[in-house]
Enzyme design. Structure first.
Site, short mmCIF file in Angstrom:
data_model
loop_
_atom_site.label_atom_id
_atom_site.label_comp_id
_atom_site.label_asym_id
_atom_site.label_seq_id
_atom_site.Cartn_x
_atom_site.Cartn_y
_atom_site.Cartn_z
CD GLU A 28 -2.96 -0.39 -0.32
OE1 GLU A 28 -3.22 -1.28 -1.16
OE2 GLU A 28 -3.26 0.82 -0.51
CB SER A 29 1.38 3.96 -2.46
OG SER A 29 0.04 4.40 -2.55
CD GLU B 241 6.10 -7.99 -7.16
OE1 GLU B 241 6.41 -7.62 -8.33
OE2 GLU B 241 5.21 -7.45 -6.49
CB CYS C 236 2.08 -2.25 -7.84
SG CYS C 236 0.31 -2.07 -7.56
CB ILE D 94 -2.82 -6.60 -7.30
CG1 ILE D 94 -2.19 -7.92 -7.73
CG2 ILE D 94 -3.68 -6.76 -6.05
CD1 ILE D 94 -3.10 -9.10 -7.76
NE ARG D 95 -6.79 -2.09 -3.62
CZ ARG D 95 -7.73 -1.21 -3.25
NH1 ARG D 95 -9.00 -1.53 -3.35
NH2 ARG D 95 -7.39 -0.05 -2.76
CG HIS E 83 2.32 -6.93 -8.52
ND1 HIS E 83 2.92 -6.19 -7.55
CD2 HIS E 83 1.03 -6.52 -8.57
CE1 HIS E 83 2.04 -5.37 -7.00
NE2 HIS E 83 0.88 -5.54 -7.61
#
Lengths: 293, 192
Positions: B47-48, B173, B78, B134-135, B171
């Site tokens: 979450e940023s 990763e 992301c 993802i979102r 992502h």
């Protein structure tokens, strides 16, 4: 383009790792949680401590509350459905919540079966007390699991017990010779395919958080050092004296769980913690962790 | 060569695994002093807002900016892309602001709308790249000095490079494909 795949469901849980998911009941609380660094919030009508105090049947929250919380923050919003109540889950998916917790905190709607979570696009998280329970939930489609602990108590002992149980069984499973796996699956009540997978990889196939009784930064760090991927704090924040400060401290503790100096610094002057409940003082029939099959 | 992965919150372990597959030494970064001896940095998904707050609280932001201004390459995925952006639509949240891009968070919608998809990214070779969103954020606009490495449907910018900074909406990763990491390692190699 494909949506709701296993990689996408599991992927969001991977992004929540190392973070704190906080129970909130109003948009204002959701803002406080977000500003304190929560990586997601759980939208509820009442926190577990109040559900415990109120008694009666606890159900999915009013959609209006969930929608207002979704509007208030940019981080993911989770919500709870009753065990086995697939219609509550359908409603939550329709609202657009990011994760559904099929939760023992609410009163179960089915005393034999859980929701078939594979049928949904939205991912699910479920609680567990042991490895068999974890693998049954994953078999039903849960893309994330958590310890059950004993919700609404501010007492960490049950979460510790459940995590150690899962981890201990996992280590034993890894060391079993292959011919013993079928009997192990039978004894645990776990799907054979998942038992074989855990035996081979040595770890759970999904992210595992701690939940149920976390009230202090030290509680969060304890669970992280034991090996969970992140923590839920239910009643522990908004039932305490200074929610914003405590929330920030628990977030920092979840990141710096291995650094006693930082933990000491952030644990200072947090005000009153929530009032805790000794587990022995909870009647057997009132224990939430025994819900789920 | 040593590459650090910012380990405040999110999927940092997966980035470390991917770097190990690239035969590169990788370490977790939780404190500013750990930034001293790394040659490159990855800011992971997560979450940023959480990552930004912890970055400020533990004084990592200034040190990262200083190292970036001296040429240290950074890869953001992301939430990491959001952290690298100069502009974030409808948000005042903390960011490093190292790339001239305008990013929209949760741009494709909520988790229900998250998806995976095969992409053709010529910078990574002919083989399509399986990307998981993802979102996810995407980039609404860039300055001319930003190189666009991939667009979705010829419209949404999802993979860019500016100087020694690299940012992806998806992502890398979370899949076995390590080509994005290898691309970043080559970038780091050029600066040593």
């Amino acid at each position: 383009m494909s949506q709701g795949t296993w990689a996408v469901k599991k992927g969001l849980a991977e992004m929540l790792k190392g973070g704190v998911i906080m129970d909130v009941t109003t948009p204002e609380q959701a803002k406080i949680a977000e500003e304190a660094g929560a990586c997601a919030v759980m939208a509820l009508e009442r926190v577990p401590a109040d559900i415990r105090a109120a008694g009666g049947v606890a159900r999915m929250a009013d959609p209006t509350i969930i929608l207002r919380i979704m509007d208030a923050v940019t981080i993911p919003v989770m919500a709870k459905a009753r065990i086995g109540h697939f219609v509550e889950a359908q409603i939550l998916e329709g609202l657009g919540v990011d994760y559904i917790d099929e939760s023992e905190v609410l009163t179960p709607a089915d005393d034999l079966f859980h929701i078939n979570k594979n049928l949904f696009t939205v991912p699910f998280i479920c609680g567990c007390r042991n490895l068999g329970e974890a693998l049954r939930r994953i078999g039903e489609g849960a893309a994330m699991i958590r310890t059950k602990g004993e919700p609404g108590t501010g007492n960490i002992v049950e979460a510790v017990k459940h995590f150690r149980q899962v981890n201990g069984e996992l280590k034993r499973l890894v060391n079993l010779p292959e011919e013993e796996l079928m009997t192990a699956a039978k004894d645990m009540g776990a799907p054979y395919e998942l038992v074989k997978e855990v035996h081979k990889t040595g770890k759970l196939p999904v992210v595992n958080f701690a939940a149920g009784g976390i009230a202090t930064p030290a509680d969060a760090a304890l669970m992280m050092q034991l090996g969970v991927d992140g923590v839920f704090v239910g009643s522990g924040i908004f039932k305490s004296g200074d929610p914003a400060k405590r929330a920030r401290a628990i977030v920092a503790a979840t990141t710096h769980y291995n650094d006693p100096q930082i933990l000491a610094e952030i644990s200072k002057d947090l005000g009153e913690a929530m009032v805790g409940i000794e587990i022995h003082n909870i009647k057997t029939e009132e224990r939430m962790q025994d819900r789920g099959w | 060569m040593k590459i650090g992965v910012l380990a405040l919150q999110g999927a940092f372990r997966e980035h470390i695994e991917a770097l190990k597959k690239c035969k590169v030494e990788a370490i977790e970064i939780k404190k500013s002093s750990q930034l001293d001896d790394i040659d490159g940095l990855i800011i992971p998904g997560g979450e940023s807002t959480t990552i930004g707050l912890l970055m400020q609280q533990f004084n990592l932001g200034d040190k990262i900016l200083e190292k970036a201004n001296h040429g240290m390459p950074i890869l953001g995925t992301c939430a990491g892309m959001v952290m690298l952006a100069k502009d974030i639509v409808d948000s005042e949240q903390f960011r490093l602001g190292l790339m001239d891009i305008i990013v929209r968070r949760n741009a494709f919608g909520r988790q229900r709308e998250s998806f995976e998809r095969s992409l053709n990214i010529s910078a990574l070779g002919d083989e399509p790249f399986k990307a998981i969103f993802i979102r996810a954020p995407y980039i609404e606009a860039t300055s001319p000095n930003v190189e666009v490495l991939c667009k979705l449907d010829n419209e949404k910018i999802i993979f860019v490079k500016q100087g020694n900074c690299l940012a992806a909406s998806f992502h890398p990763e979370l899949t076995e494909d390590i080509r994005v990491h290898q691309y970043f390692v080559r970038l780091v190699n050029k600066t040593i």
